[in-house]
Design a protein around this motif. Structure first.
Motif, PDB file in Angstrom:
ATOM      1  N   LEU A 254     -33.999 -61.959   5.240  1.00 29.52           N
ATOM      2  CA  LEU A 254     -35.073 -62.882   5.617  1.00 29.52           C
ATOM      3  C   LEU A 254     -34.817 -63.496   6.985  1.00 29.52           C
ATOM      4  CD1 LEU A 254     -35.664 -64.554   2.154  1.00 29.52           C
ATOM      5  CD2 LEU A 254     -37.349 -63.234   3.453  1.00 29.52           C
ATOM      6  N   ARG A 255     -33.564 -63.840   7.262  1.00 31.90           N
ATOM      7  CA  ARG A 255     -33.256 -64.388   8.600  1.00 31.90           C
ATOM      8  C   ARG A 255     -33.480 -63.337   9.676  1.00 31.90           C
ATOM      9  NH1 ARG A 255     -29.028 -67.142   5.711  1.00 31.90           N
ATOM     10  NH2 ARG A 255     -27.521 -65.502   6.239  1.00 31.90           N
ATOM     11  N   ALA A 256     -33.072 -62.093   9.398  1.00 29.28           N
ATOM     12  CA  ALA A 256     -33.290 -61.028  10.376  1.00 29.28           C
ATOM     13  C   ALA A 256     -34.779 -60.788  10.590  1.00 29.28           C
ATOM     14  CB  ALA A 256     -32.601 -59.741   9.911  1.00 29.28           C
ATOM     15  N   ARG A 257     -35.565 -60.889   9.529  1.00 28.46           N
ATOM     16  CA  ARG A 257     -37.002 -60.687   9.664  1.00 28.46           C
ATOM     17  C   ARG A 257     -37.632 -61.785  10.511  1.00 28.46           C
ATOM     18  NH1 ARG A 257     -41.112 -59.719   4.636  1.00 28.46           N
ATOM     19  NH2 ARG A 257     -40.825 -61.950   4.309  1.00 28.46           N
ATOM     20  N   ARG A 258     -37.150 -63.000  10.342  1.00 30.93           N
ATOM     21  CA  ARG A 258     -37.659 -64.095  11.187  1.00 30.93           C
ATOM     22  C   ARG A 258     -37.306 -63.851  12.649  1.00 30.93           C
ATOM     23  NH1 ARG A 258     -35.245 -67.395   7.015  1.00 30.93           N
ATOM     24  NH2 ARG A 258     -36.823 -68.052   5.504  1.00 30.93           N
ATOM     25  N   LEU A 259     -36.082 -63.409  12.901  1.00 28.71           N
ATOM     26  CA  LEU A 259     -35.679 -63.113  14.273  1.00 28.71           C
ATOM     27  C   LEU A 259     -36.547 -62.011  14.873  1.00 28.71           C
ATOM     28  CD1 LEU A 259     -31.775 -63.167  13.875  1.00 28.71           C
ATOM     29  CD2 LEU A 259     -33.151 -64.809  15.177  1.00 28.71           C
TER      30      LEU A 259
END
Length: 381
Positions: A254-259
């Motif tokens: 999820l953090r990578a997707r936000r980035l």
């Protein structure tokens, strides 16, 4: 049971003059509902499942397979799930987990999609090296769909049309962008078979006869000049169970997707993804199988991802969020994280330098390789 048995979508065909909608090619930023939703998990034996049905030519050679969704457990949810979930599970189970187990079916792989999935990021993943997008009759024809199919075709994706049963079907508008037409012997009226085959041949489409249930049906196809077929007369669908790979960390994804949605640079995205060995292993598998020219010896994870289009990385993140976030293999993940951390501590202050980061990546890549993972499984490491 086939794709439409599991996820039926009975909608009227819309006119090509409908107002176009911009196709979505990037995953949207995470919402609370994304973080809380249930994802596919291996069964109690640590296995994931799918099914495959053979496609044979006139000489009996297996030239491809239809991929079919199967639940990982005998108990199925009461409610049907969205088509994107089905496609995610197929891609994860049949291509990634089964690939490591050496059980991915041979030949061309036909991957069914409904309309929402076609319009979303998962369609960008099915490059010719992975398979053929099967446009089921759950894909209605309108301007947005035609634009999306044309866009994907221009990038090299290949398509099969399934569900055409008469000459007046508006879905013939998809023919200029497709390679294959699946001819359903059971659902198509006999008087329509020859005209459909003739039109498909005129459009340059390869015809595959499906649902061939008897010798009579097989002979009818031969009379029409159709030399590839599938069905229970050839071979029924075969269920396949393979060991699940270690589960991914949903928070990292999820953090990578936000980035990715915030257009962060590749270094930042790679730094986030590198914190989960299960994700790194999947990235290595995809790079080896899907990228046209994967780096032979990438010095860092960021270098491995440098040439990946955002839609490609975003699509796989979405697949793993849907189908690969589970606790199976947690001990292996902890072990690899521990080994990487110990090596990083040995590097000391030099760990921030480019040379040290490259050295750290080489260790991590070896530990996260499918070959090393299978070795640790075999010897109980």
């Amino acid at each position: 049971m086939n794709f439409l048995d599991i996820c039926p979508l009975d909608r009227p065909v819309r006119s090509p003059a409908a107002t176009p909608a911009a196709p979505v090619i990037l995953a949207a930023p995470a919402r609370a509902s994304d973080e809380d939703r249930l994802t596919a998990r291996p069964d109690s034996g640590g296995l994931v499942r799918f099914a495959a049905q053979e496609i044979a030519d006139a000489d009996g050679r297996i030239v491809g397979h239809d991929l079919l969704f199967r639940w990982n457990a005998a108990m199925q949810p009461d409610a049907l799930v969205p088509g994107e979930f089905l496609t995610s599970a197929l891609l994860a189970n049949a291509l990634i987990d089964a690939g490591v187990a050496g059980q991915t079916p041979s030949g061309r792989l036909f991957i069914p999609m409904d309309e929402p999935t076609l319009m979303g990021p998962l369609a960008d993943l099915v490059t010719p090296t992975l398979g053929v997008i099967e446009l089921t009759d759950a894909v209605a024809v309108d301007t947005a769909v035609l634009m999306r199919v044309a866009q994907l075709r221009a990038r090299g994706q290949r398509f099969s049309i399934d569900g055409l049963r008469h000459l007046d079907d508006p879905r013939w508008l998809l023919a200029p962008y497709a390679d294959v037409l699946k001819l359903d012997l059971v659902a198509t009226r006999p008087a329509q078979l020859a005209p459909i085959v003739a039109r498909a041949v005129d459009a340059g489409l390869e015809v595959i006869g499906k649902r061939v249930e008897s010798m009579a049906g097989y002979q009818r196809l031969r009379e029409l000049g159709v030399t590839q077929c599938q069905g229970r007369f050839i071979s029924p669908p075969q269920d396949v169970s393979v060991p699940a790979l270690p589960g991914c960390d949903a928070a990292v994804l999820l953090r990578a997707r936000r980035l990715l949605a915030d257009r962060a640079d590749t270094e930042a995205i790679a730094a986030e993804l590198s914190t989960d060995p299960a994700i790194v292993m999947r990235l290595l598998i995809v790079a080896g199988r899907q990228c046209t020219v994967p780096p032979q010896d990438p010095p860092t994870l960021a270098a491995l991802l440098a040439d990946w289009p955002p839609a490609l990385l975003g699509g796989w993140i979405r697949v793993w969020l849907s189908a690969c976030c589970h606790g199976h293999g947690a001990a292996w993940v902890r072990s690899v994280r521990g080994e990487v951390a110990r090596y990083q501590r040995r590097l000391g202050d030099a760990a921030s330098g480019a040379e040290a980061r490259g050295s750290l990546w080489q260790v991590q890549r070896r530990l996260c390789s499918p070959k090393h993972y299978l070795k640790t499984r075999r010897y109980g490491g």
